[in-house]
Design an enzyme around this catalytic site. Structure first.
Site, PDB file in Angstrom:
ATOM      1  N   CYS D 150       0.817  -1.227   0.000  1.00  0.00           N
ATOM      2  CA  CYS D 150       0.000   0.000   0.000  1.00  0.00           C
ATOM      3  C   CYS D 150       0.849   1.275   0.000  1.00  0.00           C
ATOM      4  O   CYS D 150       0.533   2.233  -0.696  1.00  0.00           O
ATOM      5  CB  CYS D 150      -0.966  -0.001   1.177  1.00  0.00           C
ATOM      6  SG  CYS D 150      -0.200  -0.347   2.766  1.00  0.00           S
ATOM      7  N   HIS D 250      -2.611   6.951   3.487  1.00  0.00           N
ATOM      8  CA  HIS D 250      -1.192   7.007   3.834  1.00  0.00           C
ATOM      9  C   HIS D 250      -0.607   8.326   3.340  1.00  0.00           C
ATOM     10  O   HIS D 250      -0.714   8.661   2.159  1.00  0.00           O
ATOM     11  CB  HIS D 250      -0.422   5.867   3.159  1.00  0.00           C
ATOM     12  CG  HIS D 250      -0.692   4.519   3.738  1.00  0.00           C
ATOM     13  ND1 HIS D 250      -1.421   4.305   4.881  1.00  0.00           N
ATOM     14  CD2 HIS D 250      -0.276   3.278   3.336  1.00  0.00           C
ATOM     15  CE1 HIS D 250      -1.460   3.006   5.149  1.00  0.00           C
ATOM     16  NE2 HIS D 250      -0.791   2.359   4.223  1.00  0.00           N
TER      17      HIS D 250
END
Lengths: 359, 359, 359, 359
Positions: D150, D250
């Protein structure tokens, strides 16, 4: 197909104003044409003055709308005006709008306690809207409708169908765990006050909840001119309000007792809530929740992060319905404070007014 | 000057066990010599098996202590054994310890409901400790004392002095906003469940609060062998428990009604709480709070981040004392769940037992 | 035993001022006698004007201290004056104090870039304090010392011993994850901005870090009148600053390259940091950390909640020291922003000045 | 109009599996028909075994789907199989699927480093998918495609267009602030570890980022059988990974240097990113972002709470693009870790394969 109704927003740069704008983007019934804000923003394009802090992007159409001062003269062509004004300004501005024949739906607290002003949770008491006719007569067609306090909206949503089915509630307590978005963002709740913390106090909130409940659960007077409140003898209401580290969604732990005994069973209560269909849905309003009350059976629900967006925030979730050793029942209620508890309520009220040809 | 009493800790690697160890470091009355944990840790140095997650460093003396299995034979020289065992193991292990004549103070729930086991909040009902004499007779000197559930501790702390001054409470409701440290850390509350969220449910907690309150506010039987509980008719208790994003400190919004009417005034209630001095303080116990109940006047207090460490976590804070439209009073109570609600309570109980020459 | 030195605090009601007061309560060397704040607080007792928001109670002695305006005439008897003033006011007020012969230790940014003003992290560069003698000559005995920016303090702490041992660093990057307490509380960081969020920007912070590092790692000039900065050629510094949902404690992910190659080994770097003993500790200053740099071996440390209070917040924690594919090393540094990064630094600077008979 | 392709999901009850199911509900190209989970869930209806923890309700169609074990025989009719399996199980299960001629898109790490397995960020390197033809030859038509880690997805997204325009990057650093949803929920990150805290370590993550970047920015070999990685000499990559109290999204603070000097200007970099249009969008894939890279000009953006849902999470936001004193540029990148960084990437990869008639 009819032309869309023209809408305006007052307090357009504030947190409630921004939500009104989002909800009016691509709305099938309304076209947002007028934005009012403080004099220092007036005369400028909205995109250049707003500190946009929503998770959705500022809609393109709003970017270039010219901001005006909050004066009725600039909103003459509006069929409906949504007010997200701070209480410091709402009093005089909204009065001027109504006196000039405009239709105002306000999120401010200033006129909520006026006898002839309906205080509305659109999934609960739209029938109270009928008293605006009385205002219209006095104001050359103008009127104001008030949106309830955000935490009151969640509280009364499951109570209304219960009262309709099982008769009056005579004692009611709620302890709230309220989201910080309800405090707006200038400055709102300071981060250092809410991180790893709870603030067991929200100024004026408990009084609002205790009072507004009596108006919303009250009745339109026989002559259709005002709302008759429930008296302190008819219903005792006690609220304890807390601010917690949640972005959106007010959670309330409530308990209540019916006047008529024996009280219904837990299963009867659940069935009543599950089957409740709000008038706005029957009227086919665009924003009306398909399911007004979501009755959750999992023992750890509702949770704000997971359940606040049911029916786009217009549905209310109720869980943990069980008997209460002190009153009759206790349960947990979750409602989206910026949707059904603020701007969203305003939009749905307008949709109801339109469906009933009151605007 | 006397030699220190020898102490042991069971469940030494868990979150409660770690807290016991911290509180016993440099304690004037106790010297921690024995640590019990699971078989896979036995035979190793504590420092090499513990996943230490406290804000204070692991005390040096504990680093090299050898861990044993939780069997009475390894704890024979202990004057007092503190148990932070999980309920899954506490039942049989604590039984074996007591039967072997050891003195156990347990944070586990297993024996709380035994008639002849005192359930103690040390700033509230230390007089209940007298019934351990009965246990001693049956167990060759051995006995067990149970620490109350963490949220019960906060609830009963202000109630005890009120009941002593104004007579019985006949109805009591509490809605809790509980810290996540109460759930331990393997795994405890998942981060994704508590960030921007509330969990309106803690397994077994409401039942514990409702039941334990009736024991802690109960009386020692005439023959000093057991605790006579308050009956469901004497006091109705209703709890609604929530987990919130707070690290330490349980907040409770409580309301209650006195049996004797008219009820005292708000000022009388405040005065009573302010002047309450717990027995442990009168006994000059090392950890006893100088001020048992802190009555706060600011309208937005107590707050967990700011107030949880009053008197090193042994003092309880009470704020927003006011009349309640449904019962007599409502107020906000804050207590430190890992101190007065868990390991700290165990230490103070031991200090009281020692001061009263019961160990 | 000597009499204590008399101390004053400017900006006493702000967040830095409140921390100065806490740290001066029961201080062995200083007695806090004078408190300065805005004109609207002047003439009133401190306890009646401050909105105290610390986790420790307002010390009793401070409660009744009379607040004055921030004018030198009210602080004449002070041996040392700590300034927690906002930058908007610090410029003119601190100047007036110095010109009137007072000794000022300031947390404000206003004078940090003056050549003849030492910019001090007390565990790093106390030798820079010697240049105040030059100020004294010009100001009738008066002088000002500046405390570094909070995030700079953490960055330079491990660098200083490394530079002393292994020679100059020629490239340095830091990405910070900074606590919200650093933003003060009027209003500081809004809760809605930091809950479930990161703000990847702190106004002016990156520039401060990049510039201040060059001054703190610089040298006292040969004539002891000013600090000679490192040049942009000698060291390249790049900072990226973020605000995160942490109450106290700035975390920094740093990487750096030594000028002299081959660079030392990871073990040499660790040993150097572990063995570093700051001058303040050698001088036996009351607040000096026993261990200046805590080198942590666990791969998931330091963590702000667990490690920020090492040595009462005066010690800095460093973990994950490892080789870096781009520069020589990377590591994680944690420092307590309101202790070694603000008020606490001021107190330790005063202790050093006193130990060296400079006040 | 073509019939929809048949899809299956492995690890259907886990957090990635739940996301696959949500994204496949009402998908125009795929119809989810097969769900695989552990043997203890097999043979039961999905709705009865899943602990559904998404903010959207469990789609009705999935409620009654029967769960099977993860064996190829139950997925024979699938045109595509999405795997959200844990690494502990993915290795052998995915192998069996591929060997039985099935097409697998996996979120697990197990096969990412195989030379002949494409490691794909669908908005970055879909051209790498061509090497599945080689797998097909060896596996009777079966193949596996791996979704990148990710945090790697966010990192390489803006780098790809920059490399295409300005040539190779030879040094790259990233410090990540990663959301907790990336850790799944059994148990994921404990609440007590992340509240008021940062964890400066994610097991294996830094190594993944440093390695995967070299594969994703690498080239398809001349014979179209494998990916040729960038060498350690061609690009130096350094990652520092942190877990922070953010639910989704993120954030990465990155800096980088081009091999070819002089480097482009900040304006050239912005223009390049703004104008980048990913192949998936050109192929008119259903989930492809309209705007691949959102270049933000406000100095405090991107922020995860506000910006993570751009283009339904398939768009990446980049802000604070500026010169870096150590390398050439620094900037902040935000990507939605469960969309473009996990399940969403899988869906978009399948859409690309379909558009290119590879399934």
């Amino acid at each position: 197909m009819c032309a869309k109704k023209v809408a305006g927003v007052l307090g357009a740069t504030g947190s409630v104003g921004q939500r009104f704008i989002l909800l009016l983007a691509n709305h099938p019934d309304f076209e947002l044409k007028r934005l009012g804000a403080s004099p220092r923003s007036a005369g400028k394009k909205y995109g250049s003055v707003v500190n946009w802090k929503q998770t959705d992007l500022l809609p393109e159409f709003a970017q270039d709308l010219m901001v005006t001062e909050c004066k009725a003269e600039y909103f003459k062509d509006c069929d409906i005006v949504f007010s997200g004004l701070d209480a410091d300004y709402a009093g005089s501005i909204e009065k001027e709008f109504v006196e000039n024949g405009l239709h105002v739906i306000s999120n401010a607290k200033n006129y909520r306690r006026e006898d002839d002003v309906p205080l509305i949770v659109p999934i609960v008491n739209p029938e109270h809207l009928s008293i605006v006719e009385n205002q219209k007569r006095k104001n050359n067609g103008g009127f104001i409708v008030c949106i309830s306090n955000c935490s009151t909206a969640g509280l009364v949503s499951p109570l209304k169908p219960l009262v309709e089915s099982f008769g009056p509630i005579d004692a009611l307590t709620t302890t709230t765990l309220q989201a910080i978005s309800g405090a707006g963002f200038s400055p709102g709740v300071p981060g250092i006050d809410i991180l790893d913390n709870i603030i067991p106090f929200i100024s004026g909130e408990e009084d609002k909840m205790e009072w507004e409940t009596k108006k919303i659960l009250g009745q339109v007077s026989k002559d259709n001119t005002q709302i008759d409140l429930l008296s302190d003898e008819e219903i005792k209401v006690s609220a304890q309000c807390n601010r917690v580290a949640v972005s959106d969604g007010h959670t309330e732990c409530i308990s209540f007792r019916f006047k008529n005994q024996p009280a219904p069973s837990v299963e009867q209560v659940k069935k009543c809530l599950r089957e409740y269909e709000c008038d706005a849905y029957k009227l086919k309003c665009f924003s009306a929740p398909k399911q007004t009350i979501h009755v959750l059976e999992a023992n750890d629900r509702p949770q704000p992060r997971l359940d606040r967006n049911r029916d786009a925030g217009y549905g209310v979730s109720v869980g943990r319905i069980r008997e209460d050793p002190v009153l009759d029942f206790k349960m947990v209620v979750l409602s989206h404070n910026t949707v059904i508890g603020a701007a969203g309520a305003g939009i749905l009220i307008a949709e109801i007014l339109l469906a009933q040809k009151m605007i």
